[in-house]
Design an enzyme around this catalytic site. Structure first.
Site, PDB file in Angstrom:
ATOM      1  N   ASP A 304      -2.274  26.074  17.318  1.00 54.81           N
ATOM      2  CA  ASP A 304      -0.905  26.564  17.550  1.00 54.81           C
ATOM      3  C   ASP A 304      -0.825  28.035  17.182  1.00 54.81           C
ATOM      4  O   ASP A 304      -0.202  28.409  16.194  1.00 54.81           O
ATOM      5  CB  ASP A 304       0.090  25.735  16.726  1.00 54.81           C
ATOM      6  CG  ASP A 304       1.527  26.155  17.003  1.00 54.81           C
ATOM      7  OD1 ASP A 304       1.797  26.679  18.100  1.00 54.81           O
ATOM      8  OD2 ASP A 304       2.377  25.956  16.114  1.00 54.81           O
ATOM      9  N   CYS A 344       2.827  29.811  22.880  1.00 52.22           N
ATOM     10  CA  CYS A 344       4.257  30.146  22.814  1.00 52.22           C
ATOM     11  C   CYS A 344       4.534  31.484  23.489  1.00 52.22           C
ATOM     12  O   CYS A 344       5.552  32.118  23.242  1.00 52.22           O
ATOM     13  CB  CYS A 344       4.756  30.137  21.369  1.00 52.22           C
ATOM     14  SG  CYS A 344       3.937  31.329  20.322  1.00 52.22           S
TER      15      CYS A 344
HETATM   16  N1  SAH Z   1       1.903  25.566  13.554  1.00 54.86           N
HETATM   17  C1  SAH Z   1       2.851  26.243  12.715  1.00 54.86           C
HETATM   18  C2  SAH Z   1       3.297  27.579  13.290  1.00 54.86           C
HETATM   19  C3  SAH Z   1       2.186  28.552  13.619  1.00 54.86           C
HETATM   20  S1  SAH Z   1       2.701  30.218  13.694  1.00 54.86           S
HETATM   21  C4  SAH Z   1       4.016  25.283  12.377  1.00 54.86           C
HETATM   22  O1  SAH Z   1       4.155  24.215  13.002  1.00 54.86           O
HETATM   23  O2  SAH Z   1       4.786  25.595  11.482  1.00 54.86           O
HETATM   24  C5  SAH Z   1       1.226  31.112  13.841  1.00 54.86           C
HETATM   25  C6  SAH Z   1       0.476  31.348  12.537  1.00 54.86           C
HETATM   26  O3  SAH Z   1      -0.773  31.958  12.868  1.00 54.86           O
HETATM   27  C7  SAH Z   1       1.113  32.279  11.528  1.00 54.86           C
HETATM   28  O4  SAH Z   1       1.286  31.582  10.316  1.00 54.86           O
HETATM   29  C8  SAH Z   1       0.111  33.436  11.325  1.00 54.86           C
HETATM   30  O5  SAH Z   1      -0.017  33.820   9.956  1.00 54.86           O
HETATM   31  C9  SAH Z   1      -1.175  32.810  11.788  1.00 54.86           C
HETATM   32  N2  SAH Z   1      -2.214  33.689  12.342  1.00 54.86           N
HETATM   33  C10 SAH Z   1      -2.076  34.683  13.253  1.00 54.86           C
HETATM   34  N3  SAH Z   1      -3.290  35.177  13.604  1.00 54.86           N
HETATM   35  C11 SAH Z   1      -4.216  34.480  12.898  1.00 54.86           C
HETATM   36  C12 SAH Z   1      -5.639  34.502  12.848  1.00 54.86           C
HETATM   37  N4  SAH Z   1      -6.343  35.325  13.625  1.00 54.86           N
HETATM   38  N5  SAH Z   1      -6.269  33.635  12.029  1.00 54.86           N
HETATM   39  C13 SAH Z   1      -5.547  32.777  11.251  1.00 54.86           C
HETATM   40  N6  SAH Z   1      -4.203  32.693  11.283  1.00 54.86           N
HETATM   41  C14 SAH Z   1      -3.539  33.535  12.098  1.00 54.86           C
END
Ligand code: SAH
Length: 400
Positions: A304, A344
């Site tokens: 996600d 998204c």
């Molecule tokens: N699945 C979650 C929402 C995900 S939002 C829920 O249901 O609540 C996307 C997330 O990806 C964010 O927390 C952000 O910190 C993280 N993120 C963005 N790029 C990333 C990367 N390259 N590696 C790890 N995490 C990452």
């Protein structure tokens, strides 16, 4: 009175009830100078031949120059309209959403409030959190807040108008209390029997990814006895749902230490067994590669990621990133395993997303069945005339 007259032929999209008006469609704007320059002023929109088309909020600095309030000549833009529409939006959620006290009450254009998002956390003693993302709803902020309080019985309203889209409207980024009490460091919500702490002031968006509720439920229903990998876990939404569903183990990855700290707190709130859960502060792309090198595998994987394509210009680069993680995810999945994969990015259609994932499966030489096409919950409705409202799409895949 402010009047926007369109160029000949440019009335077509409004006649199809699409709610946005772009500068290229506008022939001229008539009205007093102070009206013309006022962001959010209500304008009558008419065709080149003078036919009434809509009432809209004018936004002089935005590329979306006006957003339609109403296509009906008989519906004035006033306090009564605000109240009527909010009641409708809230009544609909009361009927359509259950097993949670984290609900999207207003979802912009789909609820007749272009640019407005309202999430409600924790019931009457909790908080309403608003994002005013256009000049139109910004202008009606006070009556909107009053009507929200009256309709919900929740007196506490916080503003999180710090999304960068505000800048495109020429509006400053603002956050703060609009009514009632300041939010605590955490507001507790319960979704499908799982408790989550929401940080309204500094969490992502309004604090919580309300849109993934049904998908977290789906993971809960399929997690029993499985080894789960949750990528981009934020505050642990899918991870906690999997644990609630009886997962054997859950590894969760996110690059935000703050989000992971809230995830730990969520573990404690639910009394889940810490021995079953690992939280890795790491980059998903790199970590998936090293898991593959180590020959690790999982029964259920969630992907996600954040929005990879922030605009149509970024679609190609985003498509490569989606393909990359889906390829890795499919390789790390055991036979018979389940992949829940999401995008998204509004600029990536559900069709394109499915093609990207199919490409990843063929590159990985994996046969996968699409068990379900996934989307946001019923509190993020889509309207027939505004396909732009669809942003979250996903697939539930079964590796053969
Ligand atoms: N699945 C979650 C929402 C995900 S939002 C829920 O249901 O609540 C996307 C997330 O990806 C964010 O927390 C952000 O910190 C993280 N993120 C963005 N790029 C990333 C990367 N390259 N590696 C790890 N995490 C990452």
């Amino acid at each position: 009175m402010l009047t926007i007259t369109l160029k000949p032929g440019k009335e077509k999209s409004l006649l199809r009830r699409h709610p946005w008006i772009f500068p290229a469609a506008i022939e001229r704007i008539d009205g007093k100078p102070e009206e013309k320059s006022k962001p959010g002023a209500t304008a009558v929109v008419q065709s080149a031949s003078g036919q009434f088309l809509a009432r809209a909020a004018h936004s002089p600095k935005s590329q979306i120059r006006a957003r339609v309030w109403s296509f009906s000549e008989n519906e004035p833009v006033d306090h009564a309209m605000i109240k009527r529409r909010l009641k409708k939006a809230i009544d609909y959620r009361r009927a359509a959403v259950r097993d949670t006290d984290a609900i999207r009450l207003v979802f912009g254009e789909a609820d007749g409030f272009p640019g407005l998002v309202v999430d409600w956390y924790g019931g009457k003693d909790g908080h309403l959190v608003c994002q005013f993302q256009s000049a139109g709803v910004e202008t009606w902020k006070v009556p909107i807040v009053q009507a929200l309080i009256a309709e919900t019985g929740c007196p506490n309203v916080y503003e999180r108008s710090d999304a960068s889209v505000r800048e495109r409207e020429g509006l400053p980024l603002v956050t703060g209390t609009l009514a009632g009490a300041e939010p605590q460091e955490e507001t507790l919500v319960t979704e499908n029997g799982v408790r989550y702490a929401v940080d309204i002031r500094t969490g992502h968006k309004t604090g919580f990814y309300v849109d993934q509720r049904d998908n977290r439920r789906l993971v809960m229903d399929h997690a029993n006895g499985r080894d789960v990998l949750n990528c981009f876990c934020y505050t642990g939404g899918f991870s906690l749902a999997a644990l609630k569903g009886g997962a054997k183990s859950v590894i969760s990855i996110d690059s935000s230490g703050e989000a992971l700290a809230v995830a730990q707190r969520n573990m404690a709130l639910n009394g889940f067994d810490d021995a079953k859960a690992q939280w890795w502060d790491a980059d998903v792309f790199k970590t998936l590669r090293s898991l593959r090198e180590q020959g690790q595998s999982f029964d259920l994987i969630v992907l996600d990621p954040p929005k990879f394509a922030s605009s149509p210009a970024h679609v190609e680069r985003a498509a490569r990133a989606y393909k990359d993680i889906n390829l890795l995810g499919l390789q790390l999945l055991r036979e018979g395993g389940l992949l829940f994969t999401y995008s998204c990015s509004g600029a990536i259609s559900a069709d394109l997303f499915q093609k990207i994932v199919a490409g990843a499966a063929s590159d990985a030489r994996v046969d996968a069945r699409i068990l379900r096409r996934l989307s946001a919950g019923a509190d993020h409705p889509m309207t027939t005339n505004f396909p732009e409202g669809e942003y979250l799409k996903g697939l539930m895949l079964h590796k053969l």
